[in-house]
Design a protein around this motif. Structure first.
Motif, PDB file in Angstrom:
ATOM      1  N   VAL A 150      -7.029  -8.677  -9.469  1.00 29.36           N
ATOM      2  CA  VAL A 150      -5.530  -8.631  -9.077  1.00 29.36           C
ATOM      3  C   VAL A 150      -4.890  -9.224 -10.308  1.00 29.36           C
ATOM      4  O   VAL A 150      -4.936 -10.129 -10.921  1.00 29.36           O
ATOM      5  N   TRP A 196       4.076 -12.778  -3.235  1.00 27.14           N
ATOM      6  CA  TRP A 196       4.511 -12.283  -4.359  1.00 27.14           C
ATOM      7  C   TRP A 196       5.733 -10.966  -3.871  1.00 27.14           C
ATOM      8  O   TRP A 196       6.661 -10.641  -4.436  1.00 27.14           O
ATOM      9  N   VAL A 213      -0.267  -9.091 -11.475  1.00 31.87           N
ATOM     10  CA  VAL A 213       0.986  -9.257 -11.160  1.00 31.87           C
ATOM     11  C   VAL A 213       1.820  -8.762 -12.376  1.00 31.87           C
ATOM     12  O   VAL A 213       1.493  -9.257 -13.442  1.00 31.87           O
ATOM     13  N   LEU A 226       2.001  -5.405  -7.795  1.00 30.73           N
ATOM     14  CA  LEU A 226       0.729  -5.899  -7.797  1.00 30.73           C
ATOM     15  C   LEU A 226      -0.256  -4.924  -8.327  1.00 30.73           C
ATOM     16  O   LEU A 226      -0.032  -3.809  -7.833  1.00 30.73           O
ATOM     17  N   LEU A 269       2.514  -1.532  -4.781  1.00 32.08           N
ATOM     18  CA  LEU A 269       0.988  -1.886  -5.398  1.00 32.08           C
ATOM     19  C   LEU A 269       0.145  -0.611  -6.233  1.00 32.08           C
ATOM     20  O   LEU A 269       0.277   0.289  -5.644  1.00 32.08           O
ATOM     21  N   LEU A 275      -4.000 -12.122 -12.371  1.00 28.85           N
ATOM     22  CA  LEU A 275      -3.675 -13.486 -11.256  1.00 28.85           C
ATOM     23  C   LEU A 275      -4.891 -13.827 -10.638  1.00 28.85           C
ATOM     24  O   LEU A 275      -4.884 -15.083 -10.318  1.00 28.85           O
ATOM     25  N   PRO A 304       5.745  -7.854  -3.088  1.00 26.85           N
ATOM     26  CA  PRO A 304       6.008  -6.721  -4.426  1.00 26.85           C
ATOM     27  C   PRO A 304       6.477  -5.409  -4.009  1.00 26.85           C
ATOM     28  O   PRO A 304       6.406  -5.220  -2.714  1.00 26.85           O
ATOM     29  N   THR A 332       8.719  -6.249  -8.837  1.00 28.03           N
ATOM     30  CA  THR A 332       7.489  -6.891  -8.927  1.00 28.03           C
ATOM     31  C   THR A 332       6.434  -5.975  -8.396  1.00 28.03           C
ATOM     32  O   THR A 332       6.734  -5.513  -7.476  1.00 28.03           O
TER      33      THR A 332
END
Length: 137
Positions: free
Chosen positions: A19, A54, A21, A8, A59, A32, A56, A6
């Motif tokens: 933002v 999340w 995801v 962002l 990023l 998001l 992540p 995952t």
């Protein structure tokens, strides 16, 4: 941050931070949130909450430039945000050219009849999906 697949994505601006995801499995992202900024500084506690929620793997920050490649005021804002994001999150921050993502986001939002306030999050989605397609084809 854990290896979740995952990510962002962020579209940093002076007044708003978009933002999104996304995940490596599908290569898709979704808008998001839009976080209000004050002179390019986002609400860091809200942003940290999203990162914590999340978890992540990385990023992704869109870096805008003029069509001829020159830096702009927006370039400096996005670079400053990316640096501060790396410092605060301790995570892996990647930069990607976001040439025309806001224009594409504006067109997509209009085409779906959505409120203009979601443009920044939609731009973050486009930025993130572009990065995912380049790194996880």
């Amino acid at each position: 941050m854990s290896a979740t697949g995952t990510y962002l994505g962020f579209d940093a601006g002076e007044k708003r931070l978009g933002v999104a995801v996304g995940e490596t499995v599908t290569g898709h992202a979704r808008a998001l949130a839009v976080i209000t900024c004050r002179q390019g500084t986002p609400d860091w506690s809200r942003l940290q909450g999203l990162i914590d929620d999340w978890g992540p793997e990385g990023l992704i920050v869109g870096i805008p430039r003029h069509a001829d490649g020159r830096d702009s005021h927006s370039t400096r804002l996005a670079e400053r945000f990316a640096g501060e994001l790396a410092r605060r999150s301790g995570g892996s921050v990647h930069r990607i050219d976001e040439h025309l993502s806001s224009h594409a986001a504006r067109d997509a939002v209009r085409g779906r009849g959505q409120r203009p306030e979601v443009i920044d999050a939609e731009a973050a989605r486009i930025i993130l999906e572009t990065w995912l397609s380049e790194h996880f084809p």
